[in-house]
Design an enzyme around this catalytic site. Sequence first.
Site, short mmCIF file in Angstrom:
data_model
loop_
_atom_site.label_atom_id
_atom_site.label_comp_id
_atom_site.label_asym_id
_atom_site.label_seq_id
_atom_site.Cartn_x
_atom_site.Cartn_y
_atom_site.Cartn_z
N ILE A 128 49.46 16.39 24.08
CA ILE A 128 48.65 15.94 25.21
C ILE A 128 49.05 14.50 25.51
CG2 ILE A 128 46.35 15.42 26.09
CD1 ILE A 128 45.22 17.60 24.35
N GLU A 129 49.47 14.25 26.74
CA GLU A 129 49.75 12.88 27.14
C GLU A 129 48.44 12.19 27.49
OE1 GLU A 129 53.88 11.97 29.29
OE2 GLU A 129 52.76 13.56 30.26
N VAL A 130 48.24 11.01 26.94
CA VAL A 130 47.08 10.17 27.26
C VAL A 130 47.58 9.09 28.20
CG1 VAL A 130 45.28 8.65 26.38
CG2 VAL A 130 46.02 10.63 25.03
N SER A 185 56.55 12.69 30.39
CA SER A 185 57.10 14.05 30.29
C SER A 185 57.48 14.62 31.65
CB SER A 185 56.09 14.96 29.61
OG SER A 185 54.89 15.01 30.36
#
Length: 270
Positions: free
Chosen positions: A139-141, A177
């Site tokens: 999960i990108e924060v 990403s």
Amino acid sequence: MTFSTLTVETTDTHTLVRLNRPEIRNAVDKAMVDDLHAVCDELEDDPRVLVITGCEVEGRNSPKGIFASGADITQLRDRRRANALAGISSRIIDRIATLAMPVIAAVDDLAQAVGEVTGHPERICGLHFFNPVPASKLIEVIIADASARELRELAPQWVTALGKTPVVVKNRPGFASSRLGLALGLEAMRMVEEGVASAEDIDNAMTLGYKHPVGPLALTDIVGLDVRLGIAEYLSEELGDRFTPPQILRDKVAVGELGHKSGKGFYDYN
């Protein structure tokens, strides 16, 4: 109250809102904005924690996942970008951000910088979920420049508590990403356009040589060529010519070759 684009569940402590336009991956349009304003009407009268997420989506040959995939690409094309974002996104995001109780949002936003259309970036961070969500560890924060210190510290902890691995990136168009993935995909399209190699051989080069789980052109078919075109146009405007969409992508979208959902993209699924 019934909604055309949302499902809403209310308890004594919170309101759970699921975006419910699975046919176009829960892209936000004017009808959804109107429904969200109606939810805000209720929460302003009777404050509760608001949790916003997306419904499950399962397209043809594509993985199941939870999506809230930004503004409706058709509306972004039909109107000038700034006008579309202002009309579709900014007013409702600003209203949600100023609700009395906390707001938790799980948004699969593939490209647009978080907080770009709200006046309260200190209260906002992005969580970019990868699909299929149950299988993906990433999960990108996405942290805005003005995000509060407490939010910067807590957001990765939320992700870890979900059993996922957080990757923290600054609030910039494309994040990490999507920006890298799109750059690879666009270059693969240019190689097909130039006759360097076939789509299958290009994808095999990446899956066999670099251990990617799926090649960049097969992935484009899964995501949708129209979606990738919209993201490329946005990143080209924000970041420069290196994200200019190849003509082959524009041509395929123009004739309806959108990938899995239409039966043909860079591969034929019929």
